[in-house]
Scaffold this motif. Structure first.
Motif, PDB file in Angstrom:
ATOM      1  N   ASN A 179       9.026  -5.474 -17.009  1.00  0.00           N
ATOM      2  CA  ASN A 179       8.408  -4.646 -18.051  1.00  0.00           C
ATOM      3  C   ASN A 179       7.294  -3.759 -17.515  1.00  0.00           C
ATOM      4  OD1 ASN A 179       9.996  -5.727 -20.190  1.00  0.00           O
ATOM      5  ND2 ASN A 179       8.699  -7.565 -20.185  1.00  0.00           N
ATOM      6  N   ASN A 180       6.930  -3.979 -16.288  1.00  0.00           N
ATOM      7  CA  ASN A 180       5.849  -3.206 -15.667  1.00  0.00           C
ATOM      8  C   ASN A 180       6.263  -2.874 -14.233  1.00  0.00           C
ATOM      9  OD1 ASN A 180       3.304  -2.021 -15.148  1.00  0.00           O
ATOM     10  ND2 ASN A 180       2.518  -3.972 -14.376  1.00  0.00           N
ATOM     11  N   PRO A 181       7.239  -1.984 -14.047  1.00  0.00           N
ATOM     12  CA  PRO A 181       7.781  -1.711 -12.711  1.00  0.00           C
ATOM     13  C   PRO A 181       6.862  -0.813 -11.893  1.00  0.00           C
ATOM     14  CG  PRO A 181       8.831  -0.302 -14.322  1.00  0.00           C
ATOM     15  CD  PRO A 181       7.924  -1.212 -15.101  1.00  0.00           C
ATOM     16  N   ILE A 182       7.248  -0.621 -10.613  1.00  0.00           N
ATOM     17  CA  ILE A 182       6.592   0.396  -9.796  1.00  0.00           C
ATOM     18  C   ILE A 182       6.911   1.749 -10.406  1.00  0.00           C
ATOM     19  CG2 ILE A 182       6.412   1.438  -7.517  1.00  0.00           C
ATOM     20  CD1 ILE A 182       7.424  -1.155  -6.321  1.00  0.00           C
ATOM     21  N   GLY A 183       5.881   2.508 -10.729  1.00  0.00           N
ATOM     22  CA  GLY A 183       6.084   3.785 -11.396  1.00  0.00           C
ATOM     23  C   GLY A 183       5.818   4.996 -10.533  1.00  0.00           C
ATOM     24  N   ASP A 184       5.247   4.778  -9.344  1.00  0.00           N
ATOM     25  CA  ASP A 184       4.856   5.927  -8.528  1.00  0.00           C
ATOM     26  C   ASP A 184       4.587   5.463  -7.103  1.00  0.00           C
ATOM     27  OD1 ASP A 184       4.245   8.513  -7.932  1.00  0.00           O
ATOM     28  OD2 ASP A 184       2.342   8.569  -8.976  1.00  0.00           O
ATOM     29  N   PHE A 185       4.942   6.292  -6.134  1.00  0.00           N
ATOM     30  CA  PHE A 185       4.586   6.070  -4.735  1.00  0.00           C
ATOM     31  C   PHE A 185       3.503   7.056  -4.328  1.00  0.00           C
ATOM     32  CE2 PHE A 185       9.113   4.496  -3.995  1.00  0.00           C
ATOM     33  CZ  PHE A 185       8.728   3.166  -3.888  1.00  0.00           C
ATOM     34  N   GLY A 186       2.588   6.580  -3.492  1.00  0.00           N
ATOM     35  CA  GLY A 186       1.712   7.483  -2.773  1.00  0.00           C
ATOM     36  C   GLY A 186       2.394   7.904  -1.476  1.00  0.00           C
ATOM     37  N   ILE A 187       1.624   8.453  -0.552  1.00  0.00           N
ATOM     38  CA  ILE A 187       2.204   8.950   0.696  1.00  0.00           C
ATOM     39  C   ILE A 187       2.110   7.856   1.768  1.00  0.00           C
ATOM     40  CG2 ILE A 187       2.079  10.697   2.485  1.00  0.00           C
ATOM     41  CD1 ILE A 187       0.928  12.573   0.442  1.00  0.00           C
ATOM     42  N   PRO A 188       3.258   7.427   2.299  1.00  0.00           N
ATOM     43  CA  PRO A 188       3.253   6.344   3.296  1.00  0.00           C
ATOM     44  C   PRO A 188       2.795   6.825   4.668  1.00  0.00           C
ATOM     45  CG  PRO A 188       5.403   6.594   2.188  1.00  0.00           C
ATOM     46  CD  PRO A 188       4.609   7.836   1.935  1.00  0.00           C
ATOM     47  N   GLU A 189       2.576   5.864   5.544  1.00  0.00           N
ATOM     48  CA  GLU A 189       2.363   6.149   6.964  1.00  0.00           C
ATOM     49  C   GLU A 189       3.106   5.108   7.783  1.00  0.00           C
ATOM     50  OE1 GLU A 189      -1.354   6.837   9.987  1.00  0.00           O
ATOM     51  OE2 GLU A 189      -1.002   8.152   8.290  1.00  0.00           O
ATOM     52  N   ILE A 190       3.564   5.511   8.976  1.00  0.00           N
ATOM     53  CA  ILE A 190       4.409   4.667   9.816  1.00  0.00           C
ATOM     54  C   ILE A 190       3.726   4.426  11.151  1.00  0.00           C
ATOM     55  CG2 ILE A 190       6.518   4.749  11.224  1.00  0.00           C
ATOM     56  CD1 ILE A 190       7.981   5.796   8.816  1.00  0.00           C
ATOM     57  N   THR A 191       3.828   3.192  11.651  1.00  0.00           N
ATOM     58  CA  THR A 191       3.476   2.863  13.026  1.00  0.00           C
ATOM     59  C   THR A 191       4.733   2.323  13.703  1.00  0.00           C
ATOM     60  OG1 THR A 191       2.776   0.608  12.448  1.00  0.00           O
ATOM     61  CG2 THR A 191       1.090   2.332  12.415  1.00  0.00           C
ATOM     62  N   GLY A 192       4.849   2.546  14.995  1.00  0.00           N
ATOM     63  CA  GLY A 192       6.049   2.118  15.695  1.00  0.00           C
ATOM     64  C   GLY A 192       7.079   3.231  15.771  1.00  0.00           C
ATOM     65  N   ASN A 193       8.331   2.854  16.006  1.00  0.00           N
ATOM     66  CA  ASN A 193       9.376   3.830  16.303  1.00  0.00           C
ATOM     67  C   ASN A 193      10.574   3.660  15.374  1.00  0.00           C
ATOM     68  OD1 ASN A 193      11.228   5.581  17.402  1.00  0.00           O
ATOM     69  ND2 ASN A 193      11.087   4.779  19.483  1.00  0.00           N
ATOM     70  N   PRO A 194      10.661   4.446  14.288  1.00  0.00           N
ATOM     71  CA  PRO A 194      11.814   4.353  13.393  1.00  0.00           C
ATOM     72  C   PRO A 194      13.136   4.701  14.072  1.00  0.00           C
ATOM     73  CG  PRO A 194      10.033   5.583  12.363  1.00  0.00           C
ATOM     74  CD  PRO A 194       9.671   5.422  13.804  1.00  0.00           C
ATOM     75  N   VAL A 195      13.088   5.508  15.137  1.00  0.00           N
ATOM     76  CA  VAL A 195      14.327   5.868  15.832  1.00  0.00           C
ATOM     77  C   VAL A 195      14.943   4.640  16.486  1.00  0.00           C
ATOM     78  CG1 VAL A 195      15.347   7.334  17.609  1.00  0.00           C
ATOM     79  CG2 VAL A 195      13.487   8.208  16.184  1.00  0.00           C
ATOM     80  N   SER A 196      14.107   3.784  17.076  1.00  0.00           N
ATOM     81  CA  SER A 196      14.611   2.544  17.665  1.00  0.00           C
ATOM     82  C   SER A 196      14.889   1.496  16.599  1.00  0.00           C
ATOM     83  CB  SER A 196      13.594   1.984  18.672  1.00  0.00           C
ATOM     84  OG  SER A 196      12.462   1.457  18.001  1.00  0.00           O
ATOM     85  N   GLY A 197      14.304   1.670  15.411  1.00  0.00           N
ATOM     86  CA  GLY A 197      14.499   0.712  14.322  1.00  0.00           C
ATOM     87  C   GLY A 197      13.417  -0.332  14.206  1.00  0.00           C
ATOM     88  N   ASP A 198      12.439  -0.320  15.129  1.00  0.00           N
ATOM     89  CA  ASP A 198      11.351  -1.297  15.109  1.00  0.00           C
ATOM     90  C   ASP A 198      10.057  -0.595  14.723  1.00  0.00           C
ATOM     91  OD1 ASP A 198      13.234  -3.087  16.024  1.00  0.00           O
ATOM     92  OD2 ASP A 198      12.601  -2.948  18.122  1.00  0.00           O
ATOM     93  N   PHE A 199       9.570  -0.843  13.510  1.00  0.00           N
ATOM     94  CA  PHE A 199       8.403  -0.121  13.028  1.00  0.00           C
ATOM     95  C   PHE A 199       7.843  -0.808  11.790  1.00  0.00           C
ATOM     96  CE2 PHE A 199      12.002   1.491  10.704  1.00  0.00           C
ATOM     97  CZ  PHE A 199      11.544   1.754   9.430  1.00  0.00           C
ATOM     98  N   ASP A 200       6.639  -0.387  11.409  1.00  0.00           N
ATOM     99  CA  ASP A 200       6.015  -0.787  10.152  1.00  0.00           C
ATOM    100  C   ASP A 200       5.804   0.458   9.304  1.00  0.00           C
ATOM    101  OD1 ASP A 200       5.782  -3.475  10.988  1.00  0.00           O
ATOM    102  OD2 ASP A 200       3.848  -3.071  11.942  1.00  0.00           O
ATOM    103  N   ILE A 201       5.973   0.317   8.005  1.00  0.00           N
ATOM    104  CA  ILE A 201       5.666   1.414   7.092  1.00  0.00           C
ATOM    105  C   ILE A 201       4.729   0.881   6.012  1.00  0.00           C
ATOM    106  CG2 ILE A 201       7.811   1.014   5.770  1.00  0.00           C
ATOM    107  CD1 ILE A 201       7.747   4.056   5.109  1.00  0.00           C
ATOM    108  N   PHE A 202       3.648   1.608   5.773  1.00  0.00           N
ATOM    109  CA  PHE A 202       2.637   1.245   4.787  1.00  0.00           C
ATOM    110  C   PHE A 202       2.849   2.144   3.570  1.00  0.00           C
ATOM    111  CE2 PHE A 202       1.169  -0.026   8.877  1.00  0.00           C
ATOM    112  CZ  PHE A 202       0.406  -1.169   8.689  1.00  0.00           C
ATOM    113  N   ILE A 203       3.199   1.541   2.432  1.00  0.00           N
ATOM    114  CA  ILE A 203       3.617   2.305   1.265  1.00  0.00           C
ATOM    115  C   ILE A 203       2.634   2.080   0.109  1.00  0.00           C
ATOM    116  CG2 ILE A 203       5.483   2.770  -0.364  1.00  0.00           C
ATOM    117  CD1 ILE A 203       7.416   1.516   1.637  1.00  0.00           C
TER     118      ILE A 203
END
Length: 479
Positions: A179-203
């Motif tokens: 009844n109270n879902p996520i309604g909006d995202f802010g702008i994330p930031e990433i550490t690590g390497n998404p191309v290799s598949g190993d990374f963290d994303i802060f949302i």
């Protein structure tokens, strides 16, 4: 391998008087014995280019080649695609859009993509060839605890490389429910390497009650491994927020929003303990990030100047100031009792850009101040400033009273190779190279120079293998 600025001691900051700079001028500031210059390169008036869907923010990233802006303006005319506006990073010239076919993006029928989802953020992927495209939430339904969401790795020719699935189940019921879902995202930031598949994303995310949090998602081999909350809005009363996060190092981050001033928090424990705020910034000013230049860590901060305590008509500003020397900051946070603050922040100059669209009486959904840098090496950096519905401006930061000419910048930007020779325990480059470091095979940095050097003397180094790291490439040598 990117060289870290970890061998310089901070010179005492001796600053010129802080004065406002209009968008038609240039300025300079002093740190220690060095004078630095800001030259206006380009300015685009975007006052007639307002987003049609005011709720969603556009945002901006940049590399050495282009400035990229998520295009939400002509959303009704983008029935089959997502548009990413592009400008040339070294002169600010407008060029063709980067087009994303969102049928390829979702691999579904086109009409399943809503207007809300066509609004998206761009996030640096920490390499030269890719970006993260992060769609927003369908406002009418939100994201419930048992639902996943996706974001995408794209290359800079506009093709989808892979998608990543994120599940909020692990922290769901402490923050939101069906009844109270996520309604909006802010702008994330990433550490690590998404191309290799190993990374963290802060949302950053906000639920329908207006409560904000930042969730850290970790990925191994492109699959989500963990997720948990690293920040919750301290008072739980902020509404209509668009939280942004910028990771500083292995422990700390800057959190910013339209209802708070830039603030320092840890994402590795002691969550929600504020380590410092920039209280001199008006809270409706929105945007704060750091960059390293010539051995110094600088902050650039969005602000709004109001006169006579009238918070309905203000002037958009960007402030640039000295934060801390990188090595000093690294030493502080590595102690048994880590500490970080804005206590040593010294404002250096202010750029003013005319009337702000942010109004106190109306929540400034579209108002956010974005900054990005293009580092061309040899102490030539372009600072890009963007406010949706207002302007896009590029300034060159260098050590000279005149801008470095376009031809030289192009040569630097296109020069991804370093030629060298070794003679009598000296490595000699074909041309001076700035921001060069030497590491031994244990990863210890044994030499660093931010000023251009033509050679490095290894006479006092033991025989062995060394890694030479420059802004253009890294390579090994054997002595």
């Amino acid at each position: 391998m990117k060289a870290k600025l970890s061998s310089l001691l901070l010179l005492a900051a001796v600053c010129v008087p802080v004065t406002a700079l209009s968008q038609t001028e240039s300025t300079s500031f002093v740190i220690g014995n060095d004078t630095y210059y800001l030259h206006k390169i380009a300015y685009h008036d975007l006052s007639s280019d307002k987003p049609n869907v005011g709720k969603w923010n556009q945002n901006m990233v940049a590399d050495r080649q282009y400035i990229y802006i998520a295009d939400h303006v002509n959303i009704s005319n983008s029935a089959n695609q997502l548009n990413i506006k592009r400008y040339i990073a070294y002169n600010g010239e407008r060029v063709d859009d980067l087009i994303i076919d969102y049928q390829e993006l979702y691999n579904k029928e086109i009409d399943l993509m809503t207007d809300d989802q066509r609004c998206f953020y761009l996030v640096p992927a920490n390499d030269d060839e890719h970006l993260i495209l992060f769609p927003n939430i369908t406002e009418l339904t939100g994201i419930k605890p048992d639902e996943d969401f996706r974001f995408f790795l794209i290359d800079k020719t506009g093709h989808i490389i892979r998608d990543f699935t994120a599940s909020p189940k692990t922290f769901a019921y402490s923050f939101f429910d069906s009844n109270n879902p996520i309604g909006d995202f802010g702008i994330p930031e990433i550490t690590g390497n998404p191309v290799s598949g190993d990374f963290d994303i802060f949302i950053p995310m906000t639920n329908w009650n207006g409560e904000s949090m930042i969730a850290k998602y970790s990925y191994l081999n492109s699959v989500q491994s963990t997720s948990y909350s690293v920040y919750n809005c301290p008072n739980g009363t902020l509404t209509n927020t668009k939280t942004s996060v910028h990771i500083i190092d292995d422990n700390y981050m800057i959190v910013d929003d339209i209802d708070i001033v830039p603030s320092l928090y840890s994402y590795n424990g002691n969550y929600n303990n504020c380590y410092g705020t920039l209280d001199s910034i008006h809270k409706l000013g929105h945007g704060c990030n750091y960059f390293n230049y010539s051995g110094h860590r600088l902050l650039y901060i969005g602000d709004i100047e109001y006169s006579d305590n009238n918070n309905t008509n203000g002037t958009t500003q960007f402030k640039i100031g000295l934060w801390e020397d990188y090595s000093e900051l690294t030493q502080n946070i590595s102690r048994a009792n880590p500490s970080i603050s804005f206590d040593n922040f010294t404002q250096l100059t202010t750029l003013s850009f005319g009337e702000s669209t942010a109004k106190k009486a109306v929540a400034p959904y579209t108002y956010r101040q974005f900054m990005a840098t293009s580092d061309f090496g040899n102490n030539v950096m372009h600072l890009h400033f963007y406010v949706p519905g207002e302007f896009l401006a590029t300034y060159q930061l260098n050590k000279y009273e005149r801008p470095t000419d376009v031809e030289n910048i192009i040569n630097v930007a296109d020069n991804h190779t370093i030629s060298y020779r070794i003679s009598d325990k000296n490595i000699i480059f074909d041309c001076p190279v700035a921001d060069v470091s030497v590491f031994n095979m244990t990863g210890h940095q044994i030499f660093h120079s931010t000023t251009p050097v033509k050679s490095i003397n290894f006479a006092n180094f033991v025989k062995g293998t060394y890694i030479i790291a420059t802004p253009y490439k890294s390579f090994k040598i054997l002595l």
